[in-house]
Design an enzyme around this catalytic site. Structure first.
Site, PDB file in Angstrom:
ATOM      1  N   GLU A 129       2.576  16.371  51.196  1.00  0.00           N
ATOM      2  CA  GLU A 129       1.254  16.816  50.731  1.00  0.00           C
ATOM      3  C   GLU A 129       0.481  17.492  51.857  1.00  0.00           C
ATOM      4  OE1 GLU A 129      -0.668  13.440  48.971  1.00  0.00           O
ATOM      5  OE2 GLU A 129       0.969  13.136  47.564  1.00  0.00           O
ATOM      6  N   ARG A 139       3.966   7.337  45.262  1.00  0.00           N
ATOM      7  CA  ARG A 139       4.001   8.098  46.499  1.00  0.00           C
ATOM      8  C   ARG A 139       5.078   9.169  46.354  1.00  0.00           C
ATOM      9  NH1 ARG A 139      -0.400   6.722  47.435  1.00  0.00           N
ATOM     10  NH2 ARG A 139      -1.207   5.551  49.213  1.00  0.00           N
ATOM     11  N   HIS A 175      -2.909  14.682  43.906  1.00  0.00           N
ATOM     12  CA  HIS A 175      -3.109  13.285  44.346  1.00  0.00           C
ATOM     13  C   HIS A 175      -4.516  12.794  43.962  1.00  0.00           C
ATOM     14  CE1 HIS A 175      -1.624  10.127  47.472  1.00  0.00           C
ATOM     15  NE2 HIS A 175      -2.368   9.564  46.539  1.00  0.00           N
TER      16      HIS A 175
HETATM   17  C1  DGY Z   1      -4.074   4.972  47.013  1.00  0.00           C
HETATM   18  O1  DGY Z   1      -5.125   4.305  46.936  1.00  0.00           O
HETATM   19  O2  DGY Z   1      -3.080   4.531  47.572  1.00  0.00           O
HETATM   20  C2  DGY Z   1      -4.059   6.304  46.369  1.00  0.00           C
HETATM   21  O3  DGY Z   1      -2.878   6.955  46.494  1.00  0.00           O
HETATM   22  C3  DGY Z   1      -5.203   7.147  46.850  1.00  0.00           C
HETATM   23  O4  DGY Z   1      -6.268   6.730  46.145  1.00  0.00           O
END
Ligand code: DGY
Length: 329
Positions: free
Chosen positions: A267, A238, A285
């Site tokens: 983002e 993240r 992402h």
């Molecule tokens: C998640 O699944 O947490 C990713 O960041 C998005 O696919």
């Protein structure tokens, strides 16, 4: 009467078909995402929400949900949902683990390789017609094989990254609050070390921790300074786990050699400092974005939602304390 479900953003069509067989579906067939007030208005009268990581379920939002039994997030990460607050309101919360583990680990490795071997710089060099002769030191980068890979967070994805590292005959270090199962340590040769040792000994540092208050800005100026000047940072976890401004400065000043970054603090905005640099590979992402995996994530989320609506325990229930043996508490 069928239960009513809100799907807040576009997902794969087969998941919508499945939902329609079990529920009245209010489908926001768009990638835009709903602002908080519209989200609340659209949720009104629904028993389930199929959400994405851009939908924020803060305690204030959750306080205003009436009659919602389940929020099924189409992601393994769930930092967009205050699960403790959802639990207080007896709202089940689910995510989509496992199906994206290998896909995400593949992409972490793709970023690692691309940054180490300067793949994107090479692409631009050729594309822009700058390639006129072979040169002994043209776009020389860092070796990956036999180097040291440091993994923060040895959960499912961290372990999958370790396996890939093992394939490249790398030495694997990891740091986690919990020790990995012995079998995993044996298979990957991974050694549990302090955060400081991981930072100072690794040639590649890959982040696989969830976003929690204690992991926010876990990598900042001080941690970047501890890394080798030849080291590369990879983040597919993240954005806020890394202090993006500190990373931009560290890359510009060659405190570390490079980075491969898929997730950002705000983002889709990216720190302008990062956009100016050649020694960072940036992605929007997409670590879990293979066709198969995104389909599976969509299906898994709607199956979780339908299970909850039908009084069955969803396979990927995050607040398990709301489920006591044979049913909801
Ligand atoms: C998640 O699944 O947490 C990713 O960041 C998005 O696919």
């Amino acid at each position: 009467m069928k239960p009513a479900v809100l799907v807040t953003k576009r997902i794969y069509p087969e998941a919508i078909e499945y939902l329609k067989a079990h529920a009245e579906v209010d489908y926001v067939n768009s990638d835009d995402g709903l602002p908080a007030d519209e989200l609340l208005a659209r949720i009104s009268g629904k028993q389930a929400v199929v959400s994405q990581l851009t939908d924020k379920f803060t305690p204030t939002v959750l306080d205003q949900l009436d009659g919602v039994r389940v929020i099924a997030n189409v992601a393994v990460g769930f930092d967009n949902i205050d699960v403790a607050a959802a639990t207080r309101h007896k709202i089940l919360v689910t995510n989509t683990p496992d199906v994206l583990t290998d896909t995400t680990a593949d992409f972490a490795f793709a970023l690692l390789m691309a940054a180490a071997r300067r793949v994107v710089e090479g692409h631009h060099f050729v594309h822009s017609g700058q390639w006129t002769k072979w040169r002994i030191d043209l776009l020389v980068g860092q070796d990956v094989h036999h180097r040291t890979l440091g993994i923060f967070g040895m959960g499912r994805i961290g372990q999958a990254v370790a396996r890939r590292g093992r394939g490249f005959e790398m030495r694997i270090l990891y740091h986690d609050a919990m020790r990995a199962p012995e079998a995993v340590e044996r298979e990957t040769g991974a050694e549990l070390v302090s955060a400081e040792r991981l930072l100072s000994e690794s040639d590649f540092v890959s982040l696989h921790v969830p976003l929690l208050p204690e992991t926010r800005h876990m990598i900042g100026a001080e941690q970047l300074r501890r890394m080798k000047p030849t080291a590369i940072l990879v983040n597919t976890s993240r954005g806020p786990v890394v202090d993006e401004a500190a990373l931009a400065t560290a890359l510009a000043e060659h405190v570390i050699a490079g980075a491969g970054i898929d997730v950002f603090e705000n983002e889709p905005r990216v720190h302008p400092g990062l956009l100016k640099l050649d020694n960072v590979v940036l992605a929007p992402h997409i670590a879990s974005a293979s066709v198969d995996t995104r389909r599976k994530m969509s299906m898994m989320a709607v199956e979780n939602a339908v299970a909850a609506l039908e009084g069955r325990r969803p396979a990927n229930l995050l607040n398990a304390e709301l489920w006591a043996g044979d049913g909801r508490v």
